[in-house]
Design a protein around this motif. Structure first.
Motif: not given
Length: 412
Positions: A62-64, A98-100
């Motif tokens: 979902k995100y990183l 958080r990277i989406f």
């Protein structure tokens, strides 16, 4: 790292130890441990930047999440009204990124700030204060960077937020872009409305001041001759009131205008000082009245002596007159038919009037011996009524003025 990997490490390490003990050979165990760790945590096998997947894995990504801020670009955000601040680094730096999948980046960090908040203390301690949190770009102009508030609840505040002397009533988000010679810079601000808790000041300042003022009125009920008692009471209350006033001002910044607390303490100090001056006036009136009374007694004695001397002289003159002299004696009782007697009776008639209803106010005022007593006693009696009435009137004007003014000045 799965459970099977840990079990394999423990089993392999135990096998090495048992083998070395059995062969009685000199083996470098630290070297063996390094090889085991390299096999488990080597390149391509374990990455400390990523959370372990566990038994069932993480499913769809979902995100990183990152913990190093220098891996991505960050805006040069700063707090324009910040006086002091620090990051929280226990046990690790309190920051995550958080990277989406759509490219959005969420940057979260925990910091503590001390911000400047100019306050208007004219209504202190019945005041409300508006403090702002300003966040702006330091180097990037609006051509490159623009800050925008998120739509729908952009600021979250703890529900059970409790401050010692303030209550957060509400807050408002707004923009505060600034223009300088180098360009226009984007800015965000949050206005926080704080209401000062009044219960603390009511218990610590207002009620003690009222008690001191009332104690100073006890002097009006003491005897005029009790000079040490009345002077000690007045001086003690005056010094206590002055000490409390200086203590209140010591905890506040010096300002050029008058605060609400200054009006209260100033008037209370004036009442206490007035009670002390009232005794000085009473003492002066008592001494002057006693001197006049002594002079009046002397004059009365002198007049009495003169009258006695005059009567003695008149009696001596009568005794010296001729013994054969006769005096005309008027009859004490006149006859019934005498017209002069009837005329006298008409003139001496007594006209009876109906008794008047007693006035309650005059009856109550008659209990205070203002006319029968000396002038000094009258001053004490008048002070017993005047001081409480004036102080009650001051309280009515003070609270109505500042409470209504507080509601009118509440603009947000």
């Amino acid at each position: 790292m799965g459970t099977g990997h840990f079990f394999w490490v423990i089993f392999y390490f135990a096998s090495l130890c048992s083998a070395s003990l059995a062969n009685n050979a000199k083996i470098n165990f630290r070297e063996k441990e390094k090889k085991v760790l390299d096999q488990i945590l080597g390149a391509g096998k374990y990455d400390a930047r990523i959370r372990p997947s566990g038994i069932n894995g993480t499913g769809r990504l979902k995100y990183l999440t990152l913990t190093e801020a220098n891996r991505v670009w960050m805006p040069d955000l700063f707090f324009s009204n910040e006086k002091e601040g620090h990051f929280h680094n226990i046990i690790m730096p309190n920051v995550y990124i958080r990277i989406f999948p759509n490219g959005s980046v969420l940057y979260s960090i925990r910091i503590s700030l001390t911000l400047a908040c100019p306050m208007n203390l004219k209504l202190y301690p019945l005041d409300r204060q508006i403090c702002s949190l300003r966040m702006a770009s330091y180097g990037w102009t609006t051509n490159d960077l623009v800050f925008l508030w998120k739509e729908g609840d952009p600021v979250q505040v703890v529900k059970n937020l409790h401050l010692p002397r303030f209550t957060l009533e509400k807050f408002l988000t707004d923009y505060c872009n600034s223009k300088t010679n180098t360009g226009e810079y984007s800015c965000l601000k949050v206005d926080l409305l704080f209401k000062r808790e009044f219960s603390y000041y009511l218990i610590q300042i207002y009620i003690p001041c009222c008690m001191l003022v009332i104690v100073s009125w006890v002097s009006f009920w003491l005897d005029q001759g009790a000079v040490p008692a009345r002077v000690s009471l007045g001086v003690t209350t005056l010094l206590t009131m002055a000490t409390q006033t200086s203590g209140i001002n010591a905890s506040l910044p010096p300002v050029s205008y008058t605060k609400a607390i200054d009006v209260w303490t100033g008037v209370c100090l004036t009442f206490v000082f007035g009670a002390l001056l009232e005794f000085a006036l009473v003492n002066y009136a008592s001494r002057s009245g006693s001197n006049k009374a002594n002079m009046h007694k002397e004059n009365m004695k002198k007049k009495r002596r003169d009258l006695e001397q005059a009567s003695i002289d008149a009696a001596s003159d009568l005794l010296d007159t001729d013994s054969n002299a006769t005096f005309a004696m008027k009859p004490l009782v006149r006859h019934p038919g005498d017209p002069l007697a009837l005329e006298k009776l008409r003139q001496c008639e007594v006209h009876m009037q109906a008794p008047k209803r007693p006035n309650c106010c005059k009856t109550w005022l008659s209990k205070f011996p203002t006319r029968q007593c000396s002038r000094s006693k009258r001053i004490d009696v008048i002070s017993r009524i005047t001081f409480p009435l004036v102080f009650a009137l001051f309280n009515l004007v003070y609270w109505s003025t500042y409470l209504f003014r507080e509601e009118e000045d509440e603009t947000f």
